[in-house]
Scaffold this motif. Sequence first.
Motif, PDB file in Angstrom:
ATOM      1  N   GLN A   1     -88.213 -32.126 -30.974  1.00  0.00           N
ATOM      2  CA  GLN A   1     -89.654 -31.992 -30.737  1.00  0.00           C
ATOM      3  C   GLN A   1     -89.983 -30.818 -29.826  1.00  0.00           C
ATOM      4  O   GLN A   1     -91.095 -30.304 -29.853  1.00  0.00           O
TER       5      GLN A   1
ATOM      6  N   GLN B   1     -90.238 -35.662 -38.122  1.00  0.00           N
ATOM      7  CA  GLN B   1     -91.176 -35.347 -37.047  1.00  0.00           C
ATOM      8  C   GLN B   1     -92.478 -36.120 -37.242  1.00  0.00           C
ATOM      9  O   GLN B   1     -93.030 -36.683 -36.304  1.00  0.00           O
TER      10      GLN B   1
ATOM     11  N   VAL C   1     -94.926 -35.988 -28.437  1.00  0.00           N
ATOM     12  CA  VAL C   1     -94.923 -37.436 -28.600  1.00  0.00           C
ATOM     13  C   VAL C   1     -94.628 -38.140 -27.276  1.00  0.00           C
ATOM     14  O   VAL C   1     -95.412 -38.967 -26.814  1.00  0.00           O
ATOM     15  N   LYS C   2     -93.501 -37.805 -26.647  1.00  0.00           N
ATOM     16  CA  LYS C   2     -93.103 -38.570 -25.467  1.00  0.00           C
ATOM     17  C   LYS C   2     -93.893 -38.183 -24.222  1.00  0.00           C
ATOM     18  O   LYS C   2     -94.068 -38.999 -23.327  1.00  0.00           O
TER      19      LYS C   2
ATOM     20  N   ILE D   1     -80.282 -51.210 -33.005  1.00  0.00           N
ATOM     21  CA  ILE D   1     -79.468 -50.035 -33.335  1.00  0.00           C
ATOM     22  C   ILE D   1     -78.007 -50.381 -33.105  1.00  0.00           C
ATOM     23  O   ILE D   1     -77.188 -50.363 -33.952  1.00  0.00           O
TER      24      ILE D   1
ATOM     25  N   ASN E   1     -86.150 -47.527 -37.700  1.00  0.00           N
ATOM     26  CA  ASN E   1     -84.852 -47.056 -37.208  1.00  0.00           C
ATOM     27  C   ASN E   1     -83.755 -47.171 -38.251  1.00  0.00           C
ATOM     28  O   ASN E   1     -82.855 -46.339 -38.304  1.00  0.00           O
TER      29      ASN E   1
ATOM     30  N   TYR F   1     -80.958 -34.597 -32.231  1.00  0.00           N
ATOM     31  CA  TYR F   1     -81.547 -35.928 -32.454  1.00  0.00           C
ATOM     32  C   TYR F   1     -81.118 -36.958 -31.412  1.00  0.00           C
ATOM     33  O   TYR F   1     -80.068 -36.824 -30.804  1.00  0.00           O
ATOM     34  N   ALA F   2     -81.929 -38.003 -31.268  1.00  0.00           N
ATOM     35  CA  ALA F   2     -81.536 -39.193 -30.514  1.00  0.00           C
ATOM     36  C   ALA F   2     -81.408 -40.338 -31.512  1.00  0.00           C
ATOM     37  O   ALA F   2     -82.062 -40.336 -32.561  1.00  0.00           O
ATOM     38  N   ASP F   3     -80.558 -41.331 -31.185  1.00  0.00           N
ATOM     39  CA  ASP F   3     -80.276 -42.431 -32.114  1.00  0.00           C
ATOM     40  C   ASP F   3     -81.504 -43.273 -32.460  1.00  0.00           C
ATOM     41  O   ASP F   3     -81.625 -43.778 -33.565  1.00  0.00           O
ATOM     42  N   ASP F   4     -82.372 -43.467 -31.466  1.00  0.00           N
ATOM     43  CA  ASP F   4     -83.554 -44.304 -31.683  1.00  0.00           C
ATOM     44  C   ASP F   4     -84.729 -43.368 -31.972  1.00  0.00           C
ATOM     45  O   ASP F   4     -85.071 -42.520 -31.153  1.00  0.00           O
ATOM     46  N   ILE F   5     -85.314 -43.516 -33.131  1.00  0.00           N
ATOM     47  CA  ILE F   5     -86.404 -42.612 -33.528  1.00  0.00           C
ATOM     48  C   ILE F   5     -87.584 -42.710 -32.559  1.00  0.00           C
ATOM     49  O   ILE F   5     -88.383 -41.789 -32.446  1.00  0.00           O
ATOM     50  N   LEU F   6     -87.681 -43.818 -31.830  1.00  0.00           N
ATOM     51  CA  LEU F   6     -88.795 -43.972 -30.890  1.00  0.00           C
ATOM     52  C   LEU F   6     -88.481 -43.368 -29.516  1.00  0.00           C
ATOM     53  O   LEU F   6     -89.347 -43.297 -28.654  1.00  0.00           O
ATOM     54  N   ASP F   7     -87.227 -42.940 -29.293  1.00  0.00           N
ATOM     55  CA  ASP F   7     -86.871 -42.257 -28.042  1.00  0.00           C
ATOM     56  C   ASP F   7     -87.198 -40.767 -28.157  1.00  0.00           C
ATOM     57  O   ASP F   7     -87.470 -40.268 -29.243  1.00  0.00           O
ATOM     58  N   ALA F   8     -87.098 -40.062 -27.016  1.00  0.00           N
ATOM     59  CA  ALA F   8     -87.356 -38.618 -27.026  1.00  0.00           C
ATOM     60  C   ALA F   8     -86.375 -37.924 -27.967  1.00  0.00           C
ATOM     61  O   ALA F   8     -85.167 -38.093 -27.848  1.00  0.00           O
ATOM     62  N   GLN F   9     -86.890 -37.166 -28.908  1.00  0.00           N
ATOM     63  CA  GLN F   9     -86.066 -36.422 -29.858  1.00  0.00           C
ATOM     64  C   GLN F   9     -86.043 -34.955 -29.432  1.00  0.00           C
ATOM     65  O   GLN F   9     -87.094 -34.308 -29.409  1.00  0.00           O
TER      66      GLN F   9
ATOM     67  N   GLU G   1     -94.552 -43.477 -32.868  1.00  0.00           N
ATOM     68  CA  GLU G   1     -94.491 -43.483 -31.407  1.00  0.00           C
ATOM     69  C   GLU G   1     -95.760 -42.872 -30.817  1.00  0.00           C
ATOM     70  O   GLU G   1     -96.319 -43.411 -29.868  1.00  0.00           O
ATOM     71  N   GLY G   2     -96.219 -41.749 -31.381  1.00  0.00           N
ATOM     72  CA  GLY G   2     -97.391 -41.077 -30.841  1.00  0.00           C
ATOM     73  C   GLY G   2     -98.682 -41.796 -31.184  1.00  0.00           C
ATOM     74  O   GLY G   2     -99.334 -42.363 -30.317  1.00  0.00           O
TER      75      GLY G   2
ATOM     76  N   TRP H   1     -84.189 -44.142 -40.182  1.00  0.00           N
ATOM     77  CA  TRP H   1     -83.795 -42.973 -39.389  1.00  0.00           C
ATOM     78  C   TRP H   1     -82.267 -42.803 -39.365  1.00  0.00           C
ATOM     79  O   TRP H   1     -81.757 -41.702 -39.418  1.00  0.00           O
TER      80      TRP H   1
ATOM     81  N   ARG I   1     -84.874 -52.968 -29.104  1.00  0.00           N
ATOM     82  CA  ARG I   1     -84.558 -51.891 -30.026  1.00  0.00           C
ATOM     83  C   ARG I   1     -83.087 -51.528 -29.954  1.00  0.00           C
ATOM     84  O   ARG I   1     -82.464 -51.224 -30.959  1.00  0.00           O
TER      85      ARG I   1
ATOM     86  N   GLN J   1     -91.902 -39.858 -36.301  1.00  0.00           N
ATOM     87  CA  GLN J   1     -91.921 -40.149 -34.873  1.00  0.00           C
ATOM     88  C   GLN J   1     -93.323 -39.970 -34.310  1.00  0.00           C
ATOM     89  O   GLN J   1     -93.794 -40.772 -33.502  1.00  0.00           O
TER      90      GLN J   1
END
Lengths: 411, 576
Positions: free
Chosen positions: A350, B551, A385-386, B576, B532, A339-347, B558-559, B535, B572, B554
């Motif tokens: 995925q 999943q 996603v990213k 956090i 977040n 995982y990454a801390d920010d859900i909107l960053d690349a996880q 984001e998508g 999350w 952001r 996100q």
Amino acid sequence: MRYDTIIIGGGLAGLVSGIELARSGSRVAIISSGKSALHFCSGSFEFWSEGMAAVGSIAEHNPDHPYSKIDPKKIARYTEQTKDIFARAGMPLVGSAEANHLRLTPLGALKPAWLTMDEYVTFEAVGVSEYRSVVIVAIEGYLDFYPEFIAKGLEQMGLECHIREISLAEFNRLRQSATEMRAVNLSRTLKGSPLREFAQRVKALVEDEDLVLLPAIFGLGEERGLQIVEEIVGRKVKVAATVSASASGVRMQKRLTDAFQSLGGVFIGGDRVVGCTIDESRIVSLNTANHEEEEFVAENYILATGSFFGRGIVATPEEVYEPILGLDVVPQMARKEWYADDILDAQPFQKFGVATDSELHPMIDGRVVENLYAVGSILSGADAVKEGCGAGVVIATALMVAENILAYKHK
Amino acid sequence: MPLLLVVVAVGGIFLVTEVLPWTLSRQTAVKRNGKYDVIIIGGGATGAGTARDCALRGLSVLLVERKDFATGATGRNHGLLHSGARYAVTDRESAAECIGENRILRTIARHCVEPTDGLFISLPEDDLGYQTTFVEACHRAGILAEAISPEEARRLEPSVNPALVGAVRVPDAAIDPFRLVSANVLDARLHGAEVLTYHEVVDFIRTGNCIEGVVLRDASSGELKRVEAKVTVNAGGIWGHLLARKAGVEVGMIPAKGSLLVFGHRVNQMVINRCRKPADADILVPGDTICLIGTTSDRIPFEDIDKNEVLSTEVDVLLREGAKLAPSLATTRILRAYSGVRPLVAADDDPTGRSVSRGIVCLDHAERDGLEGFVTITGGKLMTYRLMAEMATDLICRKLGRTAFCTTATTPLPGSKSESKRESRRGRREFISMRAGEKGAEGRHGDRVEKISFDKPTDAALVCECEQVSVAEIKYAIESLDATTLVDLKRRTRLGMGTCQGHICAVRAAGLLGRASGDSEGALSDVASFVNERWRGVCPIAWGDSLVEAQFTQWFYEGVCGLGEIVDKKDREEMI
């Protein structure tokens, strides 16, 4: 039950490969549990958000990406093939293999897209708009479409935005239950005279705007719903994506399933594969939950069961595994690295998926399963996603595998 | 950002502004010469309860909170209304306080309490002899404790570990801390108190040996405000340690972190405890649609008190021990993990030595440190908040020379004043015909549901389907309960607290919030912060179905929506 090809998974990947194979006269069955990410489709497909021009060099920088197994020269053809499949299914797409266009998200962002259903508003590039002013039509009490957010995005494009609201007596029935005002239900209501009444009301509030923008709530009650509205309003009418289950996505799932079946494909819904016989390096047969006593036998098998969301792969606290055949899943790493801390960053999670060879054959303990192919988001190495490559990976790998299976058959 | 640590030089740089918090006041106590009788720092249960008690006694009150209500330890525990049994053997005084408050809260905070009762179970590896000691200690503390057979325990609570060898039934219950704080704040305001959330104390106004007020920073504008009071109360929980230091006195607190897990559905109907000396992960509490196992207990450094991190080793202990109470927890979906920090107060740092043994610490710094106008109320537990507030308010009144008596033990909170619709309609047709959102709202707001209008059909529409939160309830929380962000709305209404952990509901609520504030850009950035926040709790347990949801989350935000492009990465990071 004998088939040329059995496809496990009835989402976009399974349907696209199924349609291509069935169209060439193969006997094909799709076994589907019924869950599909298509139900939440935004109306657009993405291929590569950095731009179509960059696709040719993906293999260089990113050898583990599914695109590295696809010949870039074929992408133009795959694009045309996709448009053809959807046009035949009654849902024409716009877009090209040369350049991305921009789609409008439900929160008003403008994101690059490869192909989009032609009902949706799209733009060639930032600041390039064929429209001058737009009326965004909201529906009273409908919470899944936000004209204020959408206006922010359109204002960026230099459009003058007006927000107006309408209501319709037919929607009151939906309101009696607190969860019924959703895109799919609205879309089912919009047929016959309520649809025409709706269009008349829209017409009444249009002033001199050259674009009318509606939530994407057409096509389930009446197939030509949006065209009928456009004819009555007498102005260019487009839709923008809503949140929650998407009427376009539900329609897409249905039309593609119909297309597959009308080509002679066998769609086994509400079932799942529970057992498998493997001899050496080939699958011999499958068993399903609903057909315990029968064996499903085919020359080739395609696994199109998706990522975590489709249950194609499953995570436990210790590991990620492929639940049907026990295929090799990569990468394996300690849970805290997922995982990454920010859900909107690349996880990192995925990119998890099954490992495959250059022809998309998955493996068990490093050994290739020769008559099995994996397509779509179960493949490892892509961040849908990213990288903005979700539908691109799904469609391109589905078409590539269908093509390979047919090529071997003709040999 | 740990705003509490920021030191601002005292001097000419303050923007002196009139503080005009929006209030519901009906009987505002007169603020003399622009000075409040009392400023209370901290919007947890203790601060909110003290604000209410002071307001009921006719003092002019300002309650300030650096974030939102119940963001510290108040909203980060089990939500257990102890019977006191847990402390009966080890700390009789705490046990007696608990059972006293238990009885009071069942009446005055009826809409926040679910009378579940509790079991203390002995497993084969536990010493059954402890049960006798335990029951006797409970009786000495005035707690009704009844030893029952394992068969009876299994009948009463089918989820309990069937291997149990003994059980004691006690009057434990579940209490919702968010509702409790919200009702206390609401009542304080109805009695004239003024309230400022998202206002942090960055300094104290000090003249000689006297604290005469505070300097606040408004988190949204960055503006500094000076407000004066005769008495300033430190009810800052663990952050109170740093506040006291800023005021020039030492209250030796030790941060004790406890982690908990929330499960996706309600496995048990009664509270289940282990009948042994208190240890890790030995309490399972049902609450609304879920249940909670906790806690671990670890001392952490002050640098970490804002982190609220849950380690995988803690998750493992909670799961392992939890499954011993109710084996089905091992196969139940975990929704999220969270942690809170309790202020333990060191005895040797308290020269008076009086308060520490009782758990509750109420310090008059004039007496203790020669610092006038400053009071600290700390220690204690969520469920003794009212008693702590009473002790603090008694002290404040003494200092102000006022003689008003405490009435909070007998005055019901708003929401618990009259029999609710649900109670009066139970089993009748009118109850069945109540809309889903109205039933949900009533469970959360008690008789205050009368203030929530469901007249328009559009108001009954559900924003959050998991928790049945309607448009009407969201509007009420924005208008009457000081909710300014989506996370505030979550604490007022349970928005996004259910199985999906906040998917579509965040966007729906942001639409309503944006419309109410006229700031749709702000509402969108708030969506990023809400998603977040959810999350953070999911990350430590993101496998199985939780990873499926993550999943999807996100992919959707984001998508599909492109939220990351709308809300700047820099903003952001601050969230956090």
